[in-house]
Every structure is written in C-alpha cells, then in structure tokens.
Design a protein around this motif. Structure first.
Motif, short mmCIF file in Angstrom:
data_model
loop_
_atom_site.label_atom_id
_atom_site.label_comp_id
_atom_site.label_asym_id
_atom_site.label_seq_id
_atom_site.Cartn_x
_atom_site.Cartn_y
_atom_site.Cartn_z
N ASP A 104 -33.05 48.26 -12.46
CA ASP A 104 -32.30 47.52 -13.68
C ASP A 104 -31.79 46.08 -13.05
N ILE A 105 -31.98 45.30 -13.87
CA ILE A 105 -31.38 43.82 -13.41
C ILE A 105 -30.12 43.59 -13.07
N SER A 106 -29.31 44.56 -13.57
CA SER A 106 -27.77 44.57 -13.23
C SER A 106 -27.39 45.42 -11.99
N HIS A 107 -28.41 46.02 -11.39
CA HIS A 107 -28.32 46.81 -10.47
C HIS A 107 -28.71 46.19 -9.04
N ALA A 108 -27.53 46.42 -7.76
CA ALA A 108 -27.86 46.07 -6.57
C ALA A 108 -27.55 47.17 -5.35
N ILE A 109 -28.28 47.13 -4.56
CA ILE A 109 -27.87 48.23 -3.53
C ILE A 109 -27.88 47.62 -2.26
N PRO A 110 -27.02 47.74 -1.26
CA PRO A 110 -27.08 47.51 -0.11
C PRO A 110 -28.15 48.30 0.97
N VAL A 111 -29.07 47.70 1.46
CA VAL A 111 -30.09 48.18 2.43
C VAL A 111 -30.05 47.66 3.65
N ARG A 112 -31.05 48.30 4.60
CA ARG A 112 -31.30 47.84 5.82
C ARG A 112 -32.69 48.17 6.23
N ILE A 113 -33.21 47.27 7.06
CA ILE A 113 -34.65 47.41 7.51
C ILE A 113 -34.64 48.61 8.74
N GLN A 114 -35.38 49.71 8.36
CA GLN A 114 -35.29 50.98 9.51
C GLN A 114 -36.04 50.55 10.57
N ARG A 115 -36.71 49.38 10.71
CA ARG A 115 -37.31 48.87 12.05
C ARG A 115 -36.51 48.26 12.87
N ASN A 116 -35.60 47.59 12.39
CA ASN A 116 -34.82 46.57 13.16
C ASN A 116 -33.34 46.77 12.82
N GLY A 117 -32.81 47.36 11.68
CA GLY A 117 -31.35 47.54 11.32
C GLY A 117 -31.03 46.14 10.42
N LEU A 118 -31.96 45.23 10.28
CA LEU A 118 -31.48 44.06 9.37
C LEU A 118 -31.10 44.31 7.95
N ARG A 119 -29.80 44.15 7.73
CA ARG A 119 -29.19 44.22 6.54
C ARG A 119 -29.66 43.37 5.33
N LEU A 120 -30.01 43.90 4.02
CA LEU A 120 -30.29 43.06 2.97
C LEU A 120 -29.85 43.59 1.89
N ALA A 135 -30.74 44.88 -2.15
CA ALA A 135 -31.94 45.28 -3.09
C ALA A 135 -31.50 45.00 -4.45
N SER A 136 -31.91 44.04 -5.11
CA SER A 136 -31.49 43.75 -6.69
C SER A 136 -32.67 44.11 -7.42
N GLY A 137 -32.18 44.60 -8.59
CA GLY A 137 -33.02 45.00 -9.73
C GLY A 137 -33.91 43.79 -10.24
N SER A 138 -35.19 43.99 -10.73
CA SER A 138 -35.76 42.51 -11.26
C SER A 138 -35.78 42.96 -12.83
N GLY A 139 -35.79 44.20 -13.18
CA GLY A 139 -36.08 44.41 -14.67
C GLY A 139 -37.41 45.09 -14.74
N GLN A 140 -38.39 45.04 -13.44
CA GLN A 140 -39.55 45.80 -13.68
C GLN A 140 -39.41 46.95 -12.38
N ILE A 141 -40.16 48.15 -13.12
CA ILE A 141 -39.92 49.38 -12.28
C ILE A 141 -40.73 49.22 -11.02
N ASP A 142 -41.48 48.22 -10.75
CA ASP A 142 -42.31 48.27 -9.45
C ASP A 142 -41.91 47.03 -8.68
N ARG A 143 -40.87 46.56 -8.92
CA ARG A 143 -40.26 45.43 -8.08
C ARG A 143 -38.72 45.49 -7.79
N LEU A 144 -38.31 45.16 -6.41
CA LEU A 144 -36.93 44.84 -6.24
C LEU A 144 -37.04 43.51 -5.54
N ILE A 145 -35.96 42.86 -5.64
CA ILE A 145 -35.92 41.42 -5.27
C ILE A 145 -34.84 41.24 -4.23
N HIS A 146 -34.98 40.61 -3.21
CA HIS A 146 -34.15 40.64 -2.00
C HIS A 146 -33.61 39.07 -1.88
N ASN A 147 -32.42 38.61 -2.49
CA ASN A 147 -32.17 37.34 -2.30
C ASN A 147 -31.26 36.78 -1.15
#
Length: 291
Positions: free
Chosen positions: A176-192, A194-206
């Motif tokens: 959902d375009i109004s949803h965002a979730i804090p994530v990290r890359i499993q490989r190196n722990g980098l925090r990002l 993940a925001s919804g784009s309104g498309q079920i197959d895409r998340l945006i990382h700003n």
C-alpha cells in the motif's frame, strides 16, 4: 362308457413316487455328478437376479463411504494448510535464531527476543479500490487482535493490522502506498525503509545514498526498529539498483517475498505478555473501597 368322476392315483402313491425320484436323483448326482452342467446353467441364470437384489445395498454403502471419506479429506486438507503456515513460520524463526546466536557470541549482554504468540487467520474480502491494498480477515478484538499487529504468510511479512472490529479486522499490506516498514539487508546489515508503491510487485527504497552497498538479489528483512515488526522476518528481495549521479539518491526497487496477490491464510504475531496476579492485600482494599 366313461365314468363321471375319473379317479387318479392316490396321494400316498404320488408321495412314494416323488420320494423314489428324489432318491434316484440324489444318488446319480452324488455318485456320477450328472447334474453339474445343469446346475451351472441354473446358477448363471440366477446370478443376475442376485446382483440386482444386492445392487441397492451396494450403492448405499458406496455413497455413504464416499461422503464420509470426502468430508475427512476436506478436514485433513484444512489442517494441513494450517500446519504448513505454522511450519514455515518456525523455519523462519530457526533462521533468525541462528543469526541471533552468532551475534550473542560477541555480544553476550544483548537481550534475547521473547517468545512470539501466533494466531491463524483467513481472508474474508479484498478491498476493491485499486489504489488501496487492504484486506479483511476473520479475526477481531474477541480473538485478541490489536492495531499495528504484524501479519505474515508462509513466505514473509504481509502487512499489519490497521483497524480492529469485534470479529474481523482490516489489514494494510506492505505494498500500500501509505505503508512503510524499516528493513535491513541480511548480507551486511544496512538499514533501509521499504515503502509501498501501490503495486503488489514493487517496494520503493527512498533516500539511499549512491555509496550504499546494495546489490540486486539482496534479501531485506525486518530490522526490529519502531517496535511494530519483530526482527529478522523476510520482507522483500532487491531487483533493481541504479546509481544515477544526476539524482541526489540511488533508485532501488524490491519485490515482496510474500504472495500478496494470492493471499488466503495468514499468521498474526504478538508477544504473549504475562498478567501479574494481584496481591491479596490489594484485592482486599479494592473490595472494601467498592462496598
């Protein structure tokens, strides 16, 4: 001249004649097997009648057995679906525990995550608005559901509880375009983020700098920040990374690992908080105050 009443043989003579014929037939059949062929023909003639007489019973037995077996298969299939969700969730937890154990080798003072309570839920309806990615599940306040409760399927994070009703709740999906979730890359722990784009197959990382170590294929998991989602659950996988120097930040897209467009059964996670029993003194004071 013919008599008016012609008298035949007497009944006694007839009985004796029949007994003699019976004895003769029994003797020839027993000693010489003379009637085996005739008996076979008679058996063949009677067999269809026996099958016809027994057919209704066989049909009723077959129908009752099939109805019972079909009901058992439906119940077993439902149980297998529920168990599959729980098993997938346990597999994800085992992977998380391995990672936590590696961290605890060097950080023995770090807190260990508490036990997580699971609840099975089924989707009742899907929001028809193409710009709103939300679903309604068959769990509500009566089942202990609360707003912000994390929801996942057998693959990974699906979303969180948005509104709670008495017997049903609304879930907002991570796409959902109004949803965002804090994530990290499993490989190196980098925090990002993940925001919804309104498309079920895409998340945006700003707001990711060009120097960030992000590669296509990286698995993004929950970071645990914010207290909404427990740490370490899969969220999405990076599918597009472009570092355009003409832009201030890199362009990064990822695909949710959860099957957003095929959801039916889900798990709700919550921490099982123990209720502290009231002391006898406190109970006594409360009772006296009320009276």
């Amino acid at each position: 001249m013919n008599p008016i009443f012609n008298q035949g043989t007497s009944p006694a003579h007839r009985l004796i004649l029949v007994l003699c014929c019976s004895v003769a037939l029994i003797f020839f059949d027993h000693k010489m097997a003379s009637f085996e062929t005739a008996r076979g023909y008679l058996q063949s003639l009677v067999s269809p009648l026996q099958y016809m007489a027994n057919a209704p019973k066989q049909m009723m037995t077959w129908a009752s057995e099939n109805i019972v077996i079909r009901q058992q298969l439906m119940e077993e299939n439902q149980n297998f679906r529920e168990n599959e969700l729980f098993f997938h969730e346990q597999v994800m937890q085992l992977s998380i525990v391995r990672q936590e154990n590696e961290r605890l080798r060097s950080l023995l003072s770090s807190p260990v995550r508490g036990e997580i309570k699971k609840m099975f839920a089924e989707i009742l309806s899907v929001d028809s608005d193409p710009y709103s990615h939300q679903v309604v599940i068959n769990r509500g306040a009566n089942d202990g559901v609360y707003e912000g409760q994390p929801v996942l399927d057998e693959k990974g994070i699906v979303g969180q509880i948005l509104h709670v009703g008495v017997s049903s709740s609304r879930v907002i999906l991570i796409s959902d375009i109004s949803h965002a979730i804090p994530v990290r890359i499993q490989r190196n722990g980098l925090r990002l983020i993940a925001s919804g784009s309104g498309q079920i197959d895409r998340l945006i990382h700003n707001f990711v700098p060009h120097s960030a170590d992000v590669k296509e294929g990286d698995l993004l998991v929950t970071s645990g920040l914010g207290g909404k989602y427990p740490e370490g659950y899969p969220v999405s996988r990076v599918v597009f990374v472009r570092a355009d120097e003409s832009r201030e930040f890199a362009t990064i897209y990822s695909v949710p690992v959860a099957q957003i467009d095929r959801l039916r059964y889900m798990l709700l996670l919550s921490k099982d908080e123990a209720v502290k029993p009231a002391s006898p003194l406190t109970t006594k004071k409360t009772t006296v105050g009320k009276s």
